[in-house]
Design a protein around this motif. Structure first.
Motif, PDB file in Angstrom:
ATOM      1  N   GLU B 164       0.878  -1.280  -0.016  1.00 14.51           N
ATOM      2  CA  GLU B 164      -0.161  -0.064   0.037  1.00 14.51           C
ATOM      3  C   GLU B 164       0.859   1.038  -0.101  1.00 14.51           C
ATOM      4  OE1 GLU B 164      -3.957  -1.100   2.409  1.00 14.51           O
ATOM      5  OE2 GLU B 164      -2.230  -1.196   3.534  1.00 14.51           O
ATOM      6  N   ILE B 165       1.903   1.118   0.934  1.00 12.42           N
ATOM      7  CA  ILE B 165       2.760   2.339   0.824  1.00 12.42           C
ATOM      8  C   ILE B 165       3.438   2.720  -0.478  1.00 12.42           C
ATOM      9  CG2 ILE B 165       4.812   3.234   1.868  1.00 12.42           C
ATOM     10  CD1 ILE B 165       4.323   1.721   4.423  1.00 12.42           C
ATOM     11  N   ALA B 166       3.880   1.384  -1.008  1.00  3.15           N
ATOM     12  CA  ALA B 166       4.634   1.423  -2.364  1.00  3.15           C
ATOM     13  C   ALA B 166       3.679   2.046  -3.300  1.00  3.15           C
ATOM     14  CB  ALA B 166       4.840   0.075  -2.683  1.00  3.15           C
ATOM     15  N   LYS B 167       2.475   1.821  -3.255  1.00  3.29           N
ATOM     16  CA  LYS B 167       1.435   2.254  -4.278  1.00  3.29           C
ATOM     17  C   LYS B 167       1.284   3.662  -4.006  1.00  3.29           C
ATOM     18  CE  LYS B 167      -3.105   1.587  -6.188  1.00  3.29           C
ATOM     19  NZ  LYS B 167      -4.278   0.702  -5.772  1.00  3.29           N
ATOM     20  N   LYS B 168       1.187   4.395  -2.825  1.00  3.50           N
ATOM     21  CA  LYS B 168       0.709   5.557  -2.601  1.00  3.50           C
ATOM     22  C   LYS B 168       2.023   6.359  -2.862  1.00  3.50           C
ATOM     23  CE  LYS B 168      -2.448   6.294   1.173  1.00  3.50           C
ATOM     24  NZ  LYS B 168      -3.270   7.243   0.411  1.00  3.50           N
ATOM     25  N   VAL B 169       3.267   6.087  -2.499  1.00  2.00           N
ATOM     26  CA  VAL B 169       4.149   6.904  -2.685  1.00  2.00           C
ATOM     27  C   VAL B 169       4.932   7.041  -3.941  1.00  2.00           C
ATOM     28  CG1 VAL B 169       6.683   7.360  -1.704  1.00  2.00           C
ATOM     29  CG2 VAL B 169       4.613   6.648   0.002  1.00  2.00           C
ATOM     30  N   GLY B 170       4.880   5.593  -4.855  1.00  5.70           N
ATOM     31  CA  GLY B 170       4.922   5.493  -6.090  1.00  5.70           C
ATOM     32  C   GLY B 170       6.409   4.962  -6.338  1.00  5.70           C
ATOM     33  N   ILE B 171       6.726   3.979  -5.190  1.00  4.49           N
ATOM     34  CA  ILE B 171       8.151   3.220  -5.134  1.00  4.49           C
ATOM     35  C   ILE B 171       7.655   1.898  -5.204  1.00  4.49           C
ATOM     36  CG2 ILE B 171       9.454   5.315  -4.166  1.00  4.49           C
ATOM     37  CD1 ILE B 171       8.833   4.023  -1.497  1.00  4.49           C
TER      38      ILE B 171
END
Lengths: 143, 200
Positions: B164-171
């Motif tokens: 979820e963090i990866a998606k939100k931050v774009g990493i």
């Protein structure tokens, strides 16, 4: 190392979790890392810093209320290419018109003269011209 | 427009319903209840009081304009927190464009540093009082880079999973894990250092 962290976060498959558990039981450094990561995780979750707005309820709300009531800004004319082109063309066309009017003024005598462009309009300009045939000089002022 | 509702005792969902009908007093009550949390989240991410205040207010304005989108799947506080986090992320992205140090470039940096941090057994915060501990955590958080702090806040305080963090931050997920790992290790070191200072 990252797998130990994933284990702390419960983000490993049961198979990988078992592998990490085996590692932890045999490797002291891995165990210490696991303990450290777990301790940091717990301390952060249990003791989230308390940060309060440094403004009173009334002041904060009054500022916010103004923003709620403010009309939405009109979208900038950046979308259509024709709008962008017109933004540049309009002043250029105006300037060209001024130059054309000046160039078409007959200069038979030396001296200064003035005339108004766009009279009656709030953006009317006064053009003053000084011409000296003897010196072969012509100067224009646009106010 | 007030319809004699008892705002202070009403549930958030009721206040949302009244706010949708244009009752600004109901919305004011929602703001009063959750403003500190929303501001705190912005402050944790931006570490700048002025920016945090501005973004928290922007979040409330957005919420007011989008109240019809609140479905009640999550609590109002969670919904609001997501709004402010997204605004903070947008702001960070804008700032990133103006910095020579990009968030992505930090990934390379952490690869070497994380392995250099020593592992010391035990709890790095043992013996500290609650308030003192909160203050020290806050202090230590300011010493993390924005990129590391961002991932830590999203994971620890928002409870988001790696993906979820990866998606939100774009990493990538790997980057999330790496940054999270570095941030925790760094925090452990910082807290231990603060504890030592106190003991001496």
């Amino acid at each position: 190392m990252l797998e130990i962290q994933s284990s702390v976060d419960g983000q490993l498959s049961s198979q990988r979790q078992e592998a990490v558990a085996r590692l932890l039981s045999s490797d002291m450094e891995a165990r210490q890392l696991h303990q450290q990561l777990t301790a940091v995780r717990e301390v952060l979750q249990r003791h989230e810093p308390v940060i309060r707005i440094p403004e009173t309820r009334e002041f904060y709300w009054s500022q916010l209320e103004r923003r709620l009531q403010a009309p939405k800004p009109a979208p900038a004319a950046t979308g259509s290419p024709s709008a962008l082109m017109w933004r540049w063309l309009a002043p250029m066309m105006g300037l060209s018109a001024v130059i054309a009017v000046i160039a078409l003024q007959p200069f038979t005598n030396s001296g200064a003269r003035s005339f108004q462009l766009g009279s009656g309009s709030p953006q009317a300009s006064t053009v003053t011209t000084f011409s000296s045939e003897a010196d072969g000089v012509t100067i224009h002022w646009i106010n | 427009m007030s319809l004699n509702h008892d705002y202070p005792t009403a549930a958030d969902e009721e206040l949302v319903g009244w706010s949708r009908l244009g009752e600004t007093e109901a919305f004011e009550e929602l703001v009063f209840r959750h403003r500190d949390k929303i501001y705190a989240r912005a402050m944790m991410m931006m570490r700048n009081e002025e920016e945090a205040l501005d973004l928290s207010q922007e979040a409330w304005v957005k919420a007011w304009q989008r109240l019809h989108q609140f479905q009640g799947d999550s609590s109002f506080a969670t919904w609001m927190t997501r709004i402010v986090i997204n605004l903070c992320l947008d702001q960070i992205r804008r700032q990133k464009k103006n910095r020579t140090e990009s968030i992505e470039q930090l990934e390379e940096e952490v690869g070497g540093v994380e392995s250099q941090l020593s592992i010391e057994p035990g709890n790095p915060t043992e013996g500290l009082e609650k308030d003192e501990l909160r203050r020290r955590i806050d202090e230590a958080m300011t010493k993390l880079t924005p990129a590391h702090r961002l991932v830590l806040v999203l994971h620890e305080y928002e409870g988001l999973e790696y993906k979820e963090i990866a998606k939100k931050v774009g990493i990538s997920i790997g980057t999330v894990m790496s940054r999270l790992f570095y941030a925790r290790r760094r925090l452990a070191t910082l807290l231990r250092g603060l504890q030592r200072e106190r003991d001496n």
